[in-house]
Motif scaffolding. Structure first.
Motif, PDB file in Angstrom:
ATOM      1  N   LYS A  34       0.830  -1.205   0.000  1.00 32.29           N
ATOM      2  CA  LYS A  34       0.000   0.000   0.000  1.00 32.29           C
ATOM      3  C   LYS A  34       0.864   1.255   0.000  1.00 32.29           C
ATOM      4  N   VAL A  35       1.944   1.225   0.778  1.00 31.46           N
ATOM      5  CA  VAL A  35       2.855   2.377   0.819  1.00 31.46           C
ATOM      6  C   VAL A  35       3.504   2.576  -0.543  1.00 31.46           C
ATOM      7  N   LYS A  36       3.936   1.490  -1.168  1.00 33.11           N
ATOM      8  CA  LYS A  36       4.551   1.590  -2.497  1.00 33.11           C
ATOM      9  C   LYS A  36       3.558   2.164  -3.510  1.00 33.11           C
ATOM     10  N   GLN A  37       2.301   1.745  -3.426  1.00 31.33           N
ATOM     11  CA  GLN A  37       1.284   2.275  -4.333  1.00 31.33           C
ATOM     12  C   GLN A  37       1.098   3.767  -4.119  1.00 31.33           C
ATOM     13  N   THR A  38       1.042   4.178  -2.873  1.00 28.59           N
ATOM     14  CA  THR A  38       0.840   5.592  -2.558  1.00 28.59           C
ATOM     15  C   THR A  38       2.020   6.428  -3.019  1.00 28.59           C
TER      16      THR A  38
END
Length: 118
Positions: A34-38
């Motif tokens: 999720k952090v990588k996507q954000t």
């Protein structure tokens, strides 16, 4: 009721419990994704802006030999005021720094800050 259906249902429940448990490796991997996507989201260009702020810095130097010192500051939005007091106008070291002349009683320095966003 077949065995494969029950096994898949139980695996789904266990996997869900594992992912929702915050300290599990699966949950950490999921939150990392999720952090990588954000982070990898493309940021759309925004309009540039310039903000201007005024800072005033004042120093009051009354008679004395440096045994009284103090500072006070106030900030209102982007603007700020800082006032200092130091009674060292009669100190020989200070007078020599000013070329044999006593320092001015009040010295004010305005500062103009520009914040430019592109």
């Amino acid at each position: 009721l077949t065995k494969t259906k029950a096994v898949k249902e139980m695996e789904g429940k266990l996997n869900n419990a594992l992912v929702t448990f915050p300290d599990s490796p699966a949950a950490k991997i999921k939150s990392l994704q999720k952090v990588k996507q954000t982070v990898s989201k493309k940021k759309e260009p925004t309009e540039g802006s310039i903000s201007v702020a005024l800072d005033l810095v004042a120093m009051i130097r009354p008679d004395g030999f440096g045994n009284l010192q103090g500072f006070a500051g106030y900030q209102l939005g982007p603007h700020s005021i800082t006032v200092g007091v130091h009674n060292d106008a009669d100190d020989p070291g200070v007078i020599s720094q000013f070329g044999g002349v006593r320092p001015a009683f009040l010295r004010v320095q305005p500062k103009l800050k520009l914040d430019v966003e592109l």
